[in-house]
Design a protein around this motif. Sequence first.
Motif, PDB file in Angstrom:
ATOM      1  N   CYS A 181      14.125  29.417   3.612  1.00  0.00           N
ATOM      2  CA  CYS A 181      14.077  29.550   5.061  1.00  0.00           C
ATOM      3  C   CYS A 181      12.659  29.962   5.434  1.00  0.00           C
ATOM      4  CB  CYS A 181      15.083  30.594   5.549  1.00  0.00           C
ATOM      5  SG  CYS A 181      15.335  30.594   7.352  1.00  0.00           S
ATOM      6  N   SER A 182      12.102  29.302   6.437  1.00  0.00           N
ATOM      7  CA  SER A 182      10.728  29.575   6.833  1.00  0.00           C
ATOM      8  C   SER A 182      10.689  29.949   8.308  1.00  0.00           C
ATOM      9  CB  SER A 182       9.844  28.354   6.577  1.00  0.00           C
ATOM     10  OG  SER A 182       8.521  28.607   7.000  1.00  0.00           O
ATOM     11  N   ALA A 183      10.005  31.052   8.607  1.00  0.00           N
ATOM     12  CA  ALA A 183       9.854  31.519   9.984  1.00  0.00           C
ATOM     13  C   ALA A 183       8.408  31.310  10.413  1.00  0.00           C
ATOM     14  CB  ALA A 183      10.251  32.987  10.096  1.00  0.00           C
ATOM     15  N   GLY A 184       8.099  30.103  10.859  1.00  0.00           N
ATOM     16  CA  GLY A 184       6.774  29.792  11.348  1.00  0.00           C
ATOM     17  C   GLY A 184       5.681  29.841  10.299  1.00  0.00           C
ATOM     18  N   HIS A 185       6.067  29.822   9.017  1.00  0.00           N
ATOM     19  CA  HIS A 185       5.111  29.997   7.934  1.00  0.00           C
ATOM     20  C   HIS A 185       4.630  28.647   7.405  1.00  0.00           C
ATOM     21  CE1 HIS A 185       3.245  32.764   5.105  1.00  0.00           C
ATOM     22  NE2 HIS A 185       3.502  31.899   4.138  1.00  0.00           N
ATOM     23  N   GLU A 186       3.575  28.702   6.577  1.00  0.00           N
ATOM     24  CA  GLU A 186       3.109  27.502   5.892  1.00  0.00           C
ATOM     25  C   GLU A 186       4.266  26.877   5.108  1.00  0.00           C
ATOM     26  OE1 GLU A 186      -0.424  26.244   5.725  1.00  0.00           O
ATOM     27  OE2 GLU A 186      -0.081  27.314   7.592  1.00  0.00           O
ATOM     28  N   PRO A 187       4.436  25.548   5.150  1.00  0.00           N
ATOM     29  CA  PRO A 187       5.598  24.918   4.493  1.00  0.00           C
ATOM     30  C   PRO A 187       5.613  25.189   2.991  1.00  0.00           C
ATOM     31  CG  PRO A 187       4.483  23.365   5.954  1.00  0.00           C
ATOM     32  CD  PRO A 187       3.590  24.565   5.855  1.00  0.00           C
ATOM     33  N   PRO A 188       6.730  25.652   2.442  1.00  0.00           N
ATOM     34  CA  PRO A 188       6.854  25.766   0.986  1.00  0.00           C
ATOM     35  C   PRO A 188       6.781  24.373   0.360  1.00  0.00           C
ATOM     36  CG  PRO A 188       8.559  27.051   2.104  1.00  0.00           C
ATOM     37  CD  PRO A 188       7.921  26.166   3.136  1.00  0.00           C
ATOM     38  N   LEU A 189       6.172  24.283  -0.815  1.00  0.00           N
ATOM     39  CA  LEU A 189       6.019  23.005  -1.501  1.00  0.00           C
ATOM     40  C   LEU A 189       6.725  23.064  -2.854  1.00  0.00           C
ATOM     41  CD1 LEU A 189       2.195  22.445  -0.901  1.00  0.00           C
ATOM     42  CD2 LEU A 189       4.098  21.601   0.497  1.00  0.00           C
ATOM     43  N   ILE A 190       7.255  21.923  -3.262  1.00  0.00           N
ATOM     44  CA  ILE A 190       7.835  21.807  -4.603  1.00  0.00           C
ATOM     45  C   ILE A 190       7.051  20.753  -5.367  1.00  0.00           C
ATOM     46  CG2 ILE A 190       9.850  21.156  -5.967  1.00  0.00           C
ATOM     47  CD1 ILE A 190      11.605  22.317  -3.794  1.00  0.00           C
ATOM     48  N   ARG A 191       6.422  21.175  -6.444  1.00  0.00           N
ATOM     49  CA  ARG A 191       5.711  20.241  -7.308  1.00  0.00           C
ATOM     50  C   ARG A 191       6.639  19.844  -8.445  1.00  0.00           C
ATOM     51  NH1 ARG A 191       3.677  19.489 -12.126  1.00  0.00           N
ATOM     52  NH2 ARG A 191       1.772  18.228 -12.332  1.00  0.00           N
ATOM     53  N   ARG A 192       7.009  18.580  -8.471  1.00  0.00           N
ATOM     54  CA  ARG A 192       7.883  18.090  -9.512  1.00  0.00           C
ATOM     55  C   ARG A 192       7.118  17.952 -10.831  1.00  0.00           C
ATOM     56  NH1 ARG A 192      12.629  19.559  -7.643  1.00  0.00           N
ATOM     57  NH2 ARG A 192      13.006  18.760  -5.519  1.00  0.00           N
ATOM     58  N   ALA A 193       7.865  17.936 -11.935  1.00  0.00           N
ATOM     59  CA  ALA A 193       7.239  17.871 -13.249  1.00  0.00           C
ATOM     60  C   ALA A 193       6.395  16.612 -13.428  1.00  0.00           C
ATOM     61  CB  ALA A 193       8.313  17.943 -14.340  1.00  0.00           C
ATOM     62  N   ASP A 194       6.740  15.525 -12.701  1.00  0.00           N
ATOM     63  CA  ASP A 194       5.969  14.284 -12.819  1.00  0.00           C
ATOM     64  C   ASP A 194       4.803  14.223 -11.835  1.00  0.00           C
ATOM     65  OD1 ASP A 194       7.231  13.915 -10.408  1.00  0.00           O
ATOM     66  OD2 ASP A 194       8.426  12.186 -11.029  1.00  0.00           O
ATOM     67  N   GLY A 195       4.563  15.301 -11.092  1.00  0.00           N
ATOM     68  CA  GLY A 195       3.431  15.351 -10.183  1.00  0.00           C
ATOM     69  C   GLY A 195       3.746  15.063  -8.734  1.00  0.00           C
ATOM     70  N   ARG A 196       4.948  14.597  -8.430  1.00  0.00           N
ATOM     71  CA  ARG A 196       5.317  14.345  -7.037  1.00  0.00           C
ATOM     72  C   ARG A 196       5.415  15.665  -6.272  1.00  0.00           C
ATOM     73  NH1 ARG A 196      10.189  13.098  -6.450  1.00  0.00           N
ATOM     74  NH2 ARG A 196      10.851  13.504  -8.606  1.00  0.00           N
ATOM     75  N   ILE A 197       5.152  15.591  -4.967  1.00  0.00           N
ATOM     76  CA  ILE A 197       5.232  16.765  -4.096  1.00  0.00           C
ATOM     77  C   ILE A 197       6.360  16.566  -3.090  1.00  0.00           C
ATOM     78  CG2 ILE A 197       4.029  18.238  -2.450  1.00  0.00           C
ATOM     79  CD1 ILE A 197       2.880  18.336  -5.255  1.00  0.00           C
ATOM     80  N   ASP A 198       7.286  17.492  -3.047  1.00  0.00           N
ATOM     81  CA  ASP A 198       8.365  17.492  -2.055  1.00  0.00           C
ATOM     82  C   ASP A 198       8.139  18.654  -1.084  1.00  0.00           C
ATOM     83  OD1 ASP A 198       9.586  15.349  -3.233  1.00  0.00           O
ATOM     84  OD2 ASP A 198      11.068  16.534  -4.346  1.00  0.00           O
ATOM     85  N   VAL A 199       8.468  18.422   0.172  1.00  0.00           N
ATOM     86  CA  VAL A 199       8.380  19.456   1.197  1.00  0.00           C
ATOM     87  C   VAL A 199       9.785  19.686   1.754  1.00  0.00           C
ATOM     88  CG1 VAL A 199       7.312  20.199   3.346  1.00  0.00           C
ATOM     89  CG2 VAL A 199       6.055  18.699   1.786  1.00  0.00           C
TER      90      VAL A 199
END
Length: 444
Positions: A330-348
């Motif tokens: 849950c984000s309250a106006g903050h910088e978006p959390p990022l998920i870096r997948r093991a293969d290098g892809r980035i999910d938001v």
Amino acid sequence: MTSLQDPAVATLIRTPVVPGAAQAPTAVIHPDRLLAVVQSGLLDTEPETCFDDLVQLALEVAGGERAYFTVVDAHRSFWKSAVGVDASEGREIRVEDSVSQIIIATDGALVIEDTRCDDRTRRLGVVTELGVGACIGFPVRDEAGHVIGGLCVMSNVRRSWTAQQQRALATLARAVSAEAQLRRALSDSRAQAEAMRDARDEQAALAGSLQESLLPPRLPAIPGISAAAAYLPAGHGVEVVGDFYDLFEAGGHWWAVMGDVCGHGVEAAKLTALARYTVRTEAAHPGATTRDVLLRLHDALIAQHGRTKMLTAALATLFPGPGGVTGRLCSAGHEPPLIRRADGRIDVPPTRGCVLGLTDDVVLEEADFVLGHGDALVLHTDGVTEARAGRGQELFGDDRLAEVLTQRYHGQNADGILDRVLQAVGEHNRGYHADDTAIMVIRA
């Protein structure tokens, strides 16, 4: 100057007790402890909102009829804050009649379900005069670990105290300790700066001591998770600002928080302390969600500061398992959390929410996520994306951060990812730190 030579301590020890009264435990009159009490600057001072809020929260968490934050010298237990008590006729009792003396003597928690059946409490004046049936208390300490008093909750009837309530009150006692230590750090830094007649040294010493108190000294070891975090102060680190992070266990699982308080200086430090300890306390409630905790943090900001203070925060729950880590964000106006997948892809993850502390209508949305083996959750403040080499220069930006995270990290843990991001930011800003920078990497 030793403790016994300190005039204030010597006066406390020489002052005669009431004839025929029971003597306080040896630990209560230990000179080092008494010196810590004197140096806290809390004796014989008026009630303050920051302590009253924490004591009120303790009463709400544990239940009961009254709660106290006491500061104890050689002969009395002084109520710095008292909720549920008529203090118009005085805010202290003899130390021999208080439960705080037991907390000091044992140097630990006091959990009593029936005061009249416990030899330590059944003859205490606070029990016989106020009709206390059960009590629970935790030590309040100075920065050296001396017990200067206690945070206590009392019930008129016999009752039990759940493990959840005990953990929450222990956290609140640490929050009271942190507030008292913050004041001591400020007082000491000012005195030292006056002696040195160097205002810049005063700011630097104060900023360092305060900022360290607002961040965990080290991240906990979590089975199945590699975690790393870093904080870089803005400028020359001479002023405290409000970036903070934390990783802790509550409610049977793990929580990770990254936040950014608007403002600088001591006021920002106080707001940061309120945010960090409120998150920890609210997370301990059974069934609490990330949205619940951030909403309670919003309520605490409004209650204590009206609509004059604001902060952003990203909060995650973590459930490590054999297949990786599941969780919710849950984000309250903050910088978006990022998920870096093991293969290098980035999910938001699709989190959306407004800043806390400003409006009545708070919109907060949660998003579930899964970290497979090698995936990493990256939480950061805007000091990362807004890093630049000077005024008017190009920002580091979201795209550059994603590009750095996309690079291959064969076999590297969270520390490796963190170091690479910090290296890239440092190369981009060339040592120019216009804003504080905080980042935390959690890798399955």
